[in-house]
Write a protein that holds these residues in place. Structure first.
Motif, mmCIF file in Angstrom:
data_model
loop_
_atom_site.group_PDB
_atom_site.id
_atom_site.type_symbol
_atom_site.label_atom_id
_atom_site.label_comp_id
_atom_site.label_asym_id
_atom_site.label_seq_id
_atom_site.Cartn_x
_atom_site.Cartn_y
_atom_site.Cartn_z
ATOM 1 N N TYR A 40 0.819 -1.209 0.000
ATOM 2 C CA TYR A 40 0.000 0.000 0.000
ATOM 3 C C TYR A 40 0.858 1.266 0.000
ATOM 4 C CZ TYR A 40 -3.274 3.592 1.432
ATOM 5 O OH TYR A 40 -4.017 4.727 1.481
ATOM 6 N N ASN A 41 1.919 1.245 0.763
ATOM 7 C CA ASN A 41 2.784 2.439 0.808
ATOM 8 C C ASN A 41 3.626 2.595 -0.453
ATOM 9 O OD1 ASN A 41 2.390 3.938 3.384
ATOM 10 N ND2 ASN A 41 2.677 1.880 4.199
ATOM 11 N N MET A 42 3.682 1.551 -1.248
ATOM 12 C CA MET A 42 4.375 1.671 -2.541
ATOM 13 C C MET A 42 3.411 2.084 -3.653
ATOM 14 S SD MET A 42 7.006 -1.540 -2.364
ATOM 15 C CE MET A 42 7.701 -1.336 -3.991
ATOM 16 N N THR A 43 2.164 1.625 -3.576
ATOM 17 C CA THR A 43 1.207 1.940 -4.654
ATOM 18 C C THR A 43 0.314 3.136 -4.318
ATOM 19 O OG1 THR A 43 -0.452 0.452 -3.730
ATOM 20 C CG2 THR A 43 1.050 -0.488 -5.363
ATOM 21 N N ALA A 44 0.062 3.332 -3.017
ATOM 22 C CA ALA A 44 -0.805 4.419 -2.547
ATOM 23 C C ALA A 44 -2.234 4.302 -3.070
ATOM 24 C CB ALA A 44 -0.220 5.786 -2.930
ATOM 25 N N ASN A 45 -2.666 3.071 -3.267
ATOM 26 C CA ASN A 45 -4.032 2.868 -3.757
ATOM 27 C C ASN A 45 -4.566 1.541 -3.203
ATOM 28 O OD1 ASN A 45 -5.948 1.593 -5.903
ATOM 29 N ND2 ASN A 45 -6.006 3.791 -6.294
ATOM 30 N N HIS A 46 -5.731 1.620 -2.577
ATOM 31 C CA HIS A 46 -6.257 0.431 -1.910
ATOM 32 C C HIS A 46 -6.639 -0.676 -2.895
ATOM 33 C CE1 HIS A 46 -8.368 -2.153 0.832
ATOM 34 N NE2 HIS A 46 -9.432 -2.090 0.047
ATOM 35 N N GLU A 47 -7.314 -0.304 -3.978
ATOM 36 C CA GLU A 47 -7.758 -1.326 -4.943
ATOM 37 C C GLU A 47 -6.575 -2.053 -5.573
ATOM 38 O OE1 GLU A 47 -10.827 -2.353 -5.332
ATOM 39 O OE2 GLU A 47 -11.400 -0.900 -3.800
ATOM 40 N N ASP A 48 -5.589 -1.259 -5.961
ATOM 41 C CA ASP A 48 -4.382 -1.861 -6.543
ATOM 42 C C ASP A 48 -3.685 -2.766 -5.531
ATOM 43 O OD1 ASP A 48 -4.827 -0.529 -8.882
ATOM 44 O OD2 ASP A 48 -3.395 1.100 -8.478
ATOM 45 N N THR A 49 -3.662 -2.303 -4.284
ATOM 46 C CA THR A 49 -3.014 -3.097 -3.225
ATOM 47 C C THR A 49 -3.731 -4.431 -3.059
ATOM 48 O OG1 THR A 49 -2.383 -1.073 -2.094
ATOM 49 C CG2 THR A 49 -2.320 -3.078 -0.797
ATOM 50 N N ASN A 50 -5.048 -4.388 -3.044
ATOM 51 C CA ASN A 50 -5.830 -5.611 -2.879
ATOM 52 C C ASN A 50 -5.558 -6.593 -4.020
ATOM 53 O OD1 ASN A 50 -7.862 -7.301 -1.727
ATOM 54 N ND2 ASN A 50 -9.209 -6.646 -3.392
ATOM 55 N N ASP A 51 -5.607 -6.094 -5.245
ATOM 56 C CA ASP A 51 -5.366 -6.966 -6.408
ATOM 57 C C ASP A 51 -3.952 -7.534 -6.380
ATOM 58 O OD1 ASP A 51 -7.889 -6.566 -7.323
ATOM 59 O OD2 ASP A 51 -7.364 -5.017 -8.782
ATOM 60 N N LEU A 52 -3.024 -6.664 -6.044
ATOM 61 C CA LEU A 52 -1.625 -7.122 -6.006
ATOM 62 C C LEU A 52 -1.410 -8.180 -4.929
ATOM 63 C CD1 LEU A 52 0.522 -3.946 -6.638
ATOM 64 C CD2 LEU A 52 0.925 -6.169 -7.643
ATOM 65 N N LEU A 53 -2.014 -7.955 -3.765
ATOM 66 C CA LEU A 53 -1.852 -8.929 -2.680
ATOM 67 C C LEU A 53 -2.411 -10.293 -3.075
ATOM 68 C CD1 LEU A 53 -2.613 -7.263 0.783
ATOM 69 C CD2 LEU A 53 -0.474 -8.195 -0.049
ATOM 70 N N GLN A 54 -3.553 -10.284 -3.754
ATOM 71 C CA GLN A 54 -4.128 -11.552 -4.219
ATOM 72 C C GLN A 54 -3.174 -12.244 -5.188
ATOM 73 O OE1 GLN A 54 -6.883 -13.047 -3.260
ATOM 74 N NE2 GLN A 54 -7.868 -11.451 -2.057
ATOM 75 N N ASP A 55 -2.621 -11.459 -6.101
ATOM 76 C CA ASP A 55 -1.679 -12.020 -7.084
ATOM 77 C C ASP A 55 -0.404 -12.524 -6.411
ATOM 78 O OD1 ASP A 55 -3.486 -11.404 -9.015
ATOM 79 O OD2 ASP A 55 -2.461 -9.597 -9.725
ATOM 80 N N ILE A 56 0.045 -11.778 -5.411
ATOM 81 C CA ILE A 56 1.280 -12.161 -4.703
ATOM 82 C C ILE A 56 1.098 -13.517 -4.017
ATOM 83 C CG2 ILE A 56 2.690 -11.598 -2.672
ATOM 84 C CD1 ILE A 56 2.202 -8.564 -3.556
ATOM 85 N N PHE A 57 -0.004 -13.674 -3.303
ATOM 86 C CA PHE A 57 -0.224 -14.951 -2.604
ATOM 87 C C PHE A 57 -0.504 -16.083 -3.592
ATOM 88 C CE2 PHE A 57 -1.027 -12.241 1.200
ATOM 89 C CZ PHE A 57 -0.068 -12.825 2.010
ATOM 90 N N SER A 58 -1.164 -15.743 -4.682
ATOM 91 C CA SER A 58 -1.419 -16.758 -5.713
ATOM 92 C C SER A 58 -0.095 -17.252 -6.303
ATOM 93 C CB SER A 58 -2.302 -16.150 -6.799
ATOM 94 O OG SER A 58 -2.523 -17.078 -7.807
ATOM 95 N N LYS A 59 0.770 -16.320 -6.605
ATOM 96 C CA LYS A 59 2.076 -16.683 -7.164
ATOM 97 C C LYS A 59 2.899 -17.476 -6.146
ATOM 98 C CE LYS A 59 6.016 -14.888 -9.649
ATOM 99 N NZ LYS A 59 6.673 -13.742 -10.244
ATOM 100 N N HIS B 34 -9.485 -17.565 -1.759
ATOM 101 C CA HIS B 34 -9.997 -18.880 -2.160
ATOM 102 C C HIS B 34 -10.896 -18.772 -3.378
ATOM 103 C CE1 HIS B 34 -9.355 -20.584 2.163
ATOM 104 N NE2 HIS B 34 -8.259 -20.647 1.433
ATOM 105 N N ARG B 35 -11.744 -17.744 -3.374
ATOM 106 C CA ARG B 35 -12.676 -17.558 -4.499
ATOM 107 C C ARG B 35 -11.903 -17.314 -5.794
ATOM 108 N NH1 ARG B 35 -14.908 -14.001 -7.475
ATOM 109 N NH2 ARG B 35 -13.791 -12.254 -6.547
ATOM 110 N N ARG B 36 -10.890 -16.479 -5.727
ATOM 111 C CA ARG B 36 -10.086 -16.182 -6.925
ATOM 112 C C ARG B 36 -9.327 -17.409 -7.409
ATOM 113 N NH1 ARG B 36 -7.707 -10.144 -7.508
ATOM 114 N NH2 ARG B 36 -9.356 -9.013 -6.465
ATOM 115 N N GLN B 37 -8.847 -18.201 -6.460
ATOM 116 C CA GLN B 37 -8.119 -19.424 -6.831
ATOM 117 C C GLN B 37 -9.032 -20.379 -7.591
ATOM 118 O OE1 GLN B 37 -4.757 -18.704 -6.393
ATOM 119 N NE2 GLN B 37 -4.450 -20.652 -5.394
ATOM 120 N N ARG B 38 -10.265 -20.510 -7.095
ATOM 121 C CA ARG B 38 -11.236 -21.401 -7.758
ATOM 122 C C ARG B 38 -11.569 -20.880 -9.155
ATOM 123 N NH1 ARG B 38 -13.659 -21.899 -2.652
ATOM 124 N NH2 ARG B 38 -15.042 -20.167 -3.094
#
Lengths: 198, 162
Positions: A40-59, B34-38
């Motif tokens: 968040y402190n690198m992007t300064a945007n909540h939506e971007d942070t959320n999407d990035l975090l999802q991608d980070i954990f997915s990766k 979990h939802r995104r993974q699915r």
């Protein structure tokens, strides 16, 4: 911020590698708040942070079978987070408009914030919310690499050695980036103090 | 008025760690993950899923580390080459030996024809010359040795008939 226990992480990583998805869930729960602050402190945007975090954990989940423990999980996940965020920022480029200040309303009631602003003369003299906004602006004026170092060192409280491992640069490079970033932030905030309405 | 120094900037920046996302964000994050993974899994084509599974398997077997030993790989190749050479050489020698004795095989056939009272007898006759043929190829004896004294072979030359 203290570094989490590595033996606990190792056990969770080993369980994830052997197919226990709930162990990875525990790692997600454990590291989400910390990585949120970083991204968040690198992007300064909540939506971007959320999407990035999802991608980070997915990766991380896809790559965890290949994790051989040469570094700690803490360093490994932070490396993924920083690299993905820096790549994202490169793609996003200059089209970004600052929106950091919309989540900062609660911070002005924070005890530590009030103490800090009460004892520091230039801060006390400035309008707090304006100062906060200016600081965010100053942060966004830094280059992505400098902002990453400032975020990890000042905001996340990581030592130089850990940052150098995460960024895969020397400690000297970390220190020099930090020094340069501090000078820039200082200049920007001094300018604001001299010309508060600009 | 003092200027901002490093400590004050550090102090201000440190406060940013208290900035938090909207309430309930962390609680919902895992469900969202979990939802995104699915969803991602459902959107993937079959070949991609197979490729991922294969990669997982490779990583589990640690094939990458095996591939990093070229000497081991070379040794396996050499062994395979030697074994395949051995396998291909064996049938060739047998074939040559068979081709070098046309007279014997013909006589076997004729012998079998003359005494073929029953299939069993025929089989016995067919087997016997083969045994004799094998022995002769090993000792290089074209004919039965002629014994003169104390059963010691003195000559392998065939006896002359006038």
């Amino acid at each position: 911020m203290d570094q989490p226990r590595t033996d606990e992480d190792q056990e969770l990583v080993a369980r994830t590698q052997s197919g226990d998805a709930s162990a990875f869930d525990q790692l997600v729960i454990k590291y989400t708040p910390r990585l949120y602050g970083l991204v968040y402190n690198m992007t300064a945007n909540h939506e971007d942070t959320n999407d990035l975090l999802q991608d980070i954990f997915s990766k991380a989940y896809k790559a965890i079978r290949g994790f051989r423990g040469k570094s700690t999980f803490y360093t490994w996940i932070h490396s993924i987070a920083v690299n993905m965020t820096l790549n994202f920022l490169k793609k996003r480029g200059r089209r970004f408009q600052l929106s950091l200040d919309d989540v900062d309303a609660s911070i002005q009631n924070d005890k530590e914030f009030l103490e800090a602003t009460a004892t520091s003369s230039p801060v006390r003299e400035a309008d707090l919310s304006e100062l906060q906004r200016r600081l965010n602006e100053a942060m966004m004026k830094l280059s992505d690499d400098h902002r990453a170092v400032v975020t990890m060192f000042h905001i996340q409280g990581m030592p130089h050695a850990e940052i150098s491992k995460i960024l895969r640069v020397s400690e000297g490079t970390v220190r020099s980036r930090l020094f340069y970033a501090n000078r820039q932030l200082q200049n920007y905030l001094d300018e604001f103090r001299k010309n508060p309405v600009s | 008025m003092d200027e901002f120094n490093d400590n004050e900037i550090a102090k201000l920046l440190r406060l940013k760690r208290y900035e938090q996302p909207p309430p309930g964000y962390f609680e919902n994050f895992l469900h969202e993950f979990h939802r995104r993974q699915r969803d991602e899994l459902l959107r993937q084509p079959l070949w991609r899923i197979c490729l991922d599974r294969a990669q997982d398997l490779m990583l589990r077997l640690n094939v990458r580390s095996l591939a990093s030993y070229p000497a081991a790989a070379a040794a396996v190749l050499v062994c395979a080459a030697v074994i395949s050479l051995k396998i291909y050489q064996q049938p060739e020698t047998t074939q040559v030996a068979l081709q070098s004795s046309p007279a014997l095989s013909t006589s076997t056939h004729t012998e079998g024809e003359w005494t073929l009272a029953s299939p069993v007898a025929g089989r016995i006759f067919r087997m016997q010359p083969l045994r004799r043929f094998d022995a002769s190829t090993q000792t290089h004896r074209a004919t039965t040795p002629r014994y003169v004294l104390d059963t010691v072979p003195v000559s392998y030359e065939p006896t002359f008939r006038f």
